[in-house]
Scaffold this active site. Structure first.
Site, PDB file in Angstrom:
ATOM      1  N   ASP A 147      18.968  -0.354 163.268  1.00  0.00           N
ATOM      2  CA  ASP A 147      17.542  -0.476 163.519  1.00  0.00           C
ATOM      3  C   ASP A 147      16.882   0.845 163.127  1.00  0.00           C
ATOM      4  OD1 ASP A 147      15.083  -1.453 164.559  1.00  0.00           O
ATOM      5  OD2 ASP A 147      15.472  -0.397 166.431  1.00  0.00           O
ATOM      6  N   LYS A 148      15.568   0.860 162.999  1.00  0.00           N
ATOM      7  CA  LYS A 148      14.866   2.100 162.646  1.00  0.00           C
ATOM      8  C   LYS A 148      14.200   2.740 163.852  1.00  0.00           C
ATOM      9  CE  LYS A 148      10.721   2.318 161.134  1.00  0.00           C
ATOM     10  NZ  LYS A 148      10.160   3.345 162.039  1.00  0.00           N
ATOM     11  N   LYS A 158      -8.970   4.897 153.256  1.00  0.00           N
ATOM     12  CA  LYS A 158      -7.694   5.613 153.263  1.00  0.00           C
ATOM     13  C   LYS A 158      -6.595   4.613 152.936  1.00  0.00           C
ATOM     14  CE  LYS A 158      -6.941   4.979 158.238  1.00  0.00           C
ATOM     15  NZ  LYS A 158      -6.834   5.616 159.558  1.00  0.00           N
ATOM     16  N   ASP A 191      18.477  -0.185 169.700  1.00  0.00           N
ATOM     17  CA  ASP A 191      18.120   0.277 171.040  1.00  0.00           C
ATOM     18  C   ASP A 191      17.225  -0.676 171.809  1.00  0.00           C
ATOM     19  OD1 ASP A 191      15.095   2.190 170.741  1.00  0.00           O
ATOM     20  OD2 ASP A 191      15.895   0.743 169.326  1.00  0.00           O
ATOM     21  N   ASP A 220      17.304  -6.065 169.001  1.00  0.00           N
ATOM     22  CA  ASP A 220      18.525  -5.732 168.263  1.00  0.00           C
ATOM     23  C   ASP A 220      19.758  -6.420 168.846  1.00  0.00           C
ATOM     24  OD1 ASP A 220      17.108  -3.874 166.613  1.00  0.00           O
ATOM     25  OD2 ASP A 220      17.157  -2.446 168.272  1.00  0.00           O
ATOM     26  N   ARG A 252      10.327  -5.962 157.998  1.00  0.00           N
ATOM     27  CA  ARG A 252       9.596  -7.088 158.584  1.00  0.00           C
ATOM     28  C   ARG A 252      10.533  -8.265 158.851  1.00  0.00           C
ATOM     29  NH1 ARG A 252       5.579  -5.367 161.058  1.00  0.00           N
ATOM     30  NH2 ARG A 252       4.523  -7.368 161.015  1.00  0.00           N
ATOM     31  N   GLY A 303      24.717   7.502 129.720  1.00  0.00           N
ATOM     32  CA  GLY A 303      23.994   6.875 130.818  1.00  0.00           C
ATOM     33  C   GLY A 303      24.667   5.649 131.372  1.00  0.00           C
ATOM     34  N   ILE A 339      14.039  -5.193 150.721  1.00  0.00           N
ATOM     35  CA  ILE A 339      13.696  -6.613 150.774  1.00  0.00           C
ATOM     36  C   ILE A 339      12.925  -6.903 152.045  1.00  0.00           C
ATOM     37  CG2 ILE A 339      15.920  -7.207 151.836  1.00  0.00           C
ATOM     38  CD1 ILE A 339      15.799  -9.843 150.194  1.00  0.00           C
TER      39      ILE A 339
END
Length: 1100
Positions: free
Chosen positions: A374-375, A521, A748, A752, A721, A1049, A690
């Site tokens: 999770d973030k 903004k 947390d 989750d 999302r 490359g 994604i």
């Protein structure tokens, strides 16, 4: 009030238990007998109960250790289940305020029914899914916190229908009220709700704005009232929750497979032994009748075969070590204690140590291939701080922390060169104080800001820090500010709100001097094409890149002055668009495009989303160890990408593949482009970004293979999302399609829990979002950075030691059993007992149990700090190097070799050659068996010392006691206690003394111990030499081929693929790669992979 949605008005308790008291025992037994070893030992107990084949007199002695093992495991499961029951009981018995008997009474949460009218007060959680009827605010506004649902700690506002707010202003109208709510059937879509409410014959539409979810809580509002529409397991949060499942480690599953193979080996040996005996019996029945009395044996060969076959099965019963189950459970339990005692993973601010809820997964921590994180609250603290800004082409702000007087929340700005009274600075700061959607509440004479966006909260507080204070809004929604002591009122004419498609926000305001200004903004990629040419654009862009390198979130600040006629003409179109109910969003977007152009650049802002301590270092180290880290979050794509750069998950050198389309065909096109890209440039590092909507389409059966191909080529994946259920689905996608890997989820919040349950290992972080994740997890920590030590140190060592423990237990049991088989060569495979029954039964319990336990608990290959600083040491777990089919059977081959050496030399030295000087007689088989058994005990205990990387005094004491206990037990049993049939000491009486007084015993012991133990180290050293030589050869080949690559490359794989690509496709891939590697500029609402907004977006 009645509710119609195919629901009956009943209550449902929120139950998270694996079992209740009535089903625990049968379900736990079912779980226990899913282990192949337990089924095997149950079969042996049945065989031991049959007198004709039993070697224990028809008594199922195996049931005692089997029952002990299962009781121990069941007790551990019971303790864990009681913890869940306790937390569920607390949840279900919380009090809810329900309208009944003309007053507000109390009900337990589990008794709340559909149609109940509830009152929820400030800081309380919602006990069910509700329709908002009225609030303490006269406008019907309330604020809720949804951190348990989507992980976001910022407040969101809900608003009741004007009609219900006015009607229920007097709470006595609830009494006897007749109304009806019709809504959609239960579903897991937490961001969607549609329904209607009927009041006094009038029908009103309900939307998500009036929908309050269980799992969220009321904030900054004194109270709300609502009607219950979904309860218990039909609430959105419960529909997004998955059932708790039993978890088994990869090592346990692999061990179960080896148990089956060992069982087949046992059956083969039993068949060989029985077959040879039947052959020998038919050949020697008459010749041996005068001393073996074989005529009383049943002549039916089939019956003889069955009896002897199962007798050999019981003799070989310990081939599968029952002690292994007990030993492994005990060791894991103690390992879990040491993990929780690790002071390096103790977080003093909240007095939290590492928690272990599922110790049976310890070794899985050492084999993790994928981490799903999770973030918000997991990687970040979810605390925004204003750090830097660019005004009129000049950058302000340093990396120092503010320590001066009167600190302002969410502002950490240090730069004495900034002059807030400068005209350009004042215009910039007034923009920050006006262009937002923040509301204010006054508490104890102090104005508090309530924002739905933490970025806006930081910007408004920054303006306040520099002397331009947002004071609030009046009844007409005018903005009140205090600019350096002067109060001003700014009339807000229009607001163009931020959306994920627009990536910007604008307000149109009439300034105190009468001028009309558009204040805008947004993300740099969106605003730059709309900004007029200016000499400060280039310097501002350079500042954005610098801020991005510091991991800061950026926004461009711009404005435009509008003429009266121009504004009125545009406003007419805007009001028309707002009145269009069916196409409002599309038309507002189009009207916004007309006015948000020809902007003047004022500057840029840089906000820091504070990461938890040492998160970048932890992620970098985990990635270097070979683990793939994915971030799954309910936040916007822009926020997740920015955090990805801040925590070293993403880098500017990575090509970011973005799949964010809404429609299926568009998602398909983006997937095809991504596949083309990764094929044409396989040497490039890729990151996949994604969105949840695109993921819904990409998870379809026909797209899954292509999606897996993309994620396999990506070093990093960011899913934005996504709902709680989608998080679990992503984890299951990897589990189902890559069954050989181990997954770990860490989060947390309650949102989750699904992800945590879906992964092989679930980690809960105790943070701002409650304890739901901790309660559902297998392990709990206080900081994400502790995951590094938990996995790379504790996990790696648990895997190494537990893998060795499993192999060692099979090895030592094979070593004590195989002499019984090889002795059959001398006894016609007649199932002749070779060991004393009592000493044999004490082998696993006394003589060999303690040293291996001490090894598995205390041994360390190297210091934990070294393991953390050198991620390459984690690779053995990823590659299954310490427990696999080949390694397991190498242990078994070693046991075969040693058993032959021990048996043959012992028999020859004692039974074929005389060692008795007084009599010149050779010893009998019982003397040899005493020596054989003693040497086995010595060899397996010395083996532990050779396996250990650290030698402790208590380890040597344990080895000494284990060996001495055998000789002491044998002396007592065969020499001291009286001869009894149940002691099995008649035939072997005096064997111990005979062995100890025979010089051949000592000579043969020296030869056997050396011959048995020297082979292992020799083989290991030879393998290391061969491995080292192979690696040197490979490096030499690589070095010699560097100058001959046709394309610097592309790697070899790409060179194989590129010729198959048509020139136009390869050129398209080149352009896509250039587009996806655009330099990162930070952004708070930026757009990755889209340079400008397509004005025809909604017409497609």
């Amino acid at each position: 009030m009645s509710c119609r949605k195919n629901l009956r008005p009943r209550y449902k308790a929120w139950i998270n238990l694996v079992q209740n008291i009535f089903t625990f025992i049968p379900k736990n037994l079912w779980k226990q007998f899913q282990k192949a070893a337990n089924v095997y030992f149950l079969m042996l107990a049945v065989l031991q109960s049959i007198p004709q084949v039993s070697v224990t007199g028809g008594v199922p002695t195996i049931l005692l250790p089997l029952g002990f093992v299962m009781a121990l495991s069941g007790f551990k499961d019971l303790i864990e289940d009681l913890k869940r029951r306790k937390s569920d009981k607390i949840e279900n018995n919380r009090a809810a305020h329900v309208r009944k008997n003309n007053e507000w009474g109390e009900k337990r949460w589990q008794e709340v029914k559909v149609g109940d009218i509830l009152k929820v007060c400030k800081d309380e959680s919602f006990p069910a899914d509700l329709i908002l009827l009225s609030t303490s605010d006269s406008k019907g506004v309330c604020y809720i916190e949804t951190k348990n649902l989507d992980g976001e700690t910022n407040l969101k506002h809900k608003i009741s229908l004007k009609q219900t707010q006015v009607y229920f202003e007097d709470h006595y109208k609830f009494d006897g009220f007749q109304g009806e709510v019709k809504c959609e059937d239960k579903n897991h879509l937490i961001y969607q709700f549609n329904g209607i409410i009927t009041i006094q014959g009038e029908i009103y539409a309900l939307s998500n704005e009036q929908f309050l979810l269980r799992g969220s809580s009321l904030k900054n509002t004194e109270w709300i009232t609502g009607v219950v529409v979904y309860t218990g397991h039909e609430t959105k949060i419960m529909l997004n929750s998955s059932k708790t499942r039993s978890k088994f480690s990869k090592l346990e599953k692999q061990m179960g497979i080896q148990v089956i193979f060992v069982f087949f080996l046992q059956i083969i040996l039993c068949g060989i032994s029985t077959g040879y005996y039947i052959y020998w019996f038919n050949s020697n029945e008459n010749a041996t009748s005068y001393y073996l009395d074989l005529e009383n044996t049943d002549d039916n060969l089939v019956v003889q075969f069955i009896y002897h076959f199962f007798s050999w099965v019981l003799i070989f019963a310990n081939f599968i070590p029952i002690a292994l189950i007990v030993t492994l459970e005990m060791v894991k339990f103690v390992q879990a204690i040491f993990i929780s005692w690790d002071i390096k993973m103790y977080y003093e601010p909240i007095d939290m140590k590492t928690g272990v809820q599922s110790s049976n997964l310890n070794e899985d921590l050492g084999q993790i291939s994928y981490i799903f994180s999770d973030k918000t609250g997991t990687l970040t603290c979810n605390i925004m701080e204003f750090r830097k800004m660019s005004v009129n082409g000049i950058s302000y702000g340093t990396n120092e922390n503010y320590s001066g007087p009167n600190p302002i929340p969410h502002t950490n700005f240090v730069d004495s060169s900034f002059n807030s009274n400068d005209q350009a600075a004042q215009e910039f700061l007034i923009h920050l104080a006006i262009c937002h959607t923040i509301l204010t509440v006054e508490k104890d004479g102090v104005i508090q800001y309530k924002a739905s966006s933490p970025d806006e909260l930081a910007l408004v507080n920054a303006a306040k820090f520099f002397g331009v204070t947002f004071m609030g809004r009046d009844q007409d929604n005018n903005v009140l500010i205090n600019a350096n002591g002067k109060e001003e009122k700014i009339k807000i004419l229009n607001v163009l709100e931020f959306t994920s498609d627009r990536k910007r926000m604008s307000v149109i305001a009439r300034m105190p001097n009468g001028m009309i200004k558009l204040l805008c903004k947004g993300a740099d990629s969106i605003l730059l094409p709309r900004i007029l040419q200016s000499p400060v654009i280039e310097s501002t862009w350079k500042h954005l890149e610098d801020y991005a390198n510091d991991g800061l979130r950026t926004l461009l600040i711009s404005s435009r002055t509008l003429g009266e006629e121009e504004y009125h003409e545009w406003n007419f179109k805007f009001q028309e668009a707002m009145r269009d109910v069916l196409n409002r969003e599309k038309r507002v977007f189009e009207v916004g495009e007309l006015i948000e152009s020809k902007l003047t650049l004022l500057g840029a802002t840089a906000i820091e989303d504070k990461l938890q301590d040492k998160v970048p270092e932890a992620i970098q180290c985990l990635r270097e160890s070979g683990i793939k880290v994915w971030v799954l979050t309910g936040d916007k794509m822009e926020t997740a990408i920015n955090i990805g750069f801040s925590c070293s998950l993403l880098s500017s050198e990575m090509a970011r593949i973005v799949i964010s389309a809404i429609h299926t065909e568009d998602v398909k096109d983006e997937i095809n482009k991504a596949i083309l890209l990764v094929k044409a440039h396989s040497s490039t590092e890729f990151a996949l970004v994604i969105t949840g909507e695109a993921l819904l389409k990409a998870m379809r059966k026909e797209f899954v293979p292509d999606l897996l191909l993309i994620v396999e080529k990506c070093q990093v994946v960011l899913a934005c999302r996504v709902s709680p259920q989608q998080k679990a689905d992503i984890v299951k996608l990897i589990k189902d399609n890559k069954p050989g890997v181990r997954t770990l989820s860490i989060g947390d919040g309650a949102n989750d829990v699904n992800m945590i349950n879906a992964a092989h290992v679930g980690i809960g972080i105790s943070g701002l979002e409650g304890q739901q994740a901790v309660r559902a997890s297998d392990y709990s920590i206080a900081q994400f950075s502790y995951l590094k030590r938990l996995i790379l140190a504790h996990g790696r060592e648990c895997y190494r030691k537990n893998a060795t423990l499993v192999c060692y237990n099979f090895y030592k049991n094979a070593l004590v059993i195989l002499p019984l088989f090889f002795y059959g060569i001398f006894s016609a495979f007649s199932a002749q007992a070779f060991y004393n029954f009592w000493t044999y039964s004490m082998y696993n319990k006394v003589f060999t149990s303690l040293p291996i336990c001490l090894y598995a608990v205390f041994d360390r290959e190297m210091d934990y700090e070294v393991l953390q600083s050198s991620p390459s040491y984690y690779r053995p777990g990823l590659n299954n190097e310490l427990f696999n089919m080949k390694l397991f059977w190498l242990w078994m081959l070693e046991a075969i070799y040693q058993s032959v050496i021990i048996l043959i030399i012992s028999l020859y030295s004692l039974c074929a050659v005389s060692g008795q000087q007084d009599t010149g007689l050779m010893d009998n088989m019982w003397v040899a068996s005493t020596l054989v058994y003693g040497l086995i005990v010595i060899v397996v205990n010395i083996k532990i010392c050779m396996l250990s990387y650290q030698q402790f005094w208590f380890s040597w004491v344990a080895v000494t006691i284990s060996i001495a206990s055998y000789f002491a037990t044998t002396k007592i049993l065969l020499e001291i206690v009286p001869m009894k049939s149940w002691l099995d000491n008649y035939d072997s009486r005096g064997a111990f003394t005979e062995m100890m007084t025979n010089p051949n015993s000592y000579v043969s012991s020296i030869v056997i111990i050396y011959a048995s133990l020297f082979l292992g180290p020799v083989i290991r050293n030879c393998r290391e030499l061969i491995k080292t030589k192979r690696e040197k050869t490979q490096r030499a080949v690589i070095d010699s081929s560097v100058g001959f690559k046709s394309s610097p490359g592309l790697d070899e794989e790409a060179q194989d693929i590129v010729p198959d690509l048509p020139p136009d496709e390869f050129e398209a891939a080149q352009q896509t790669l250039y587009h996806f590697t655009r330099k990162h500029t930070g952004f708070a609402f930026s757009s990755e992979g889209v340079l400008t907004m397509d004005p025809n977006f909604y017409s497609k």
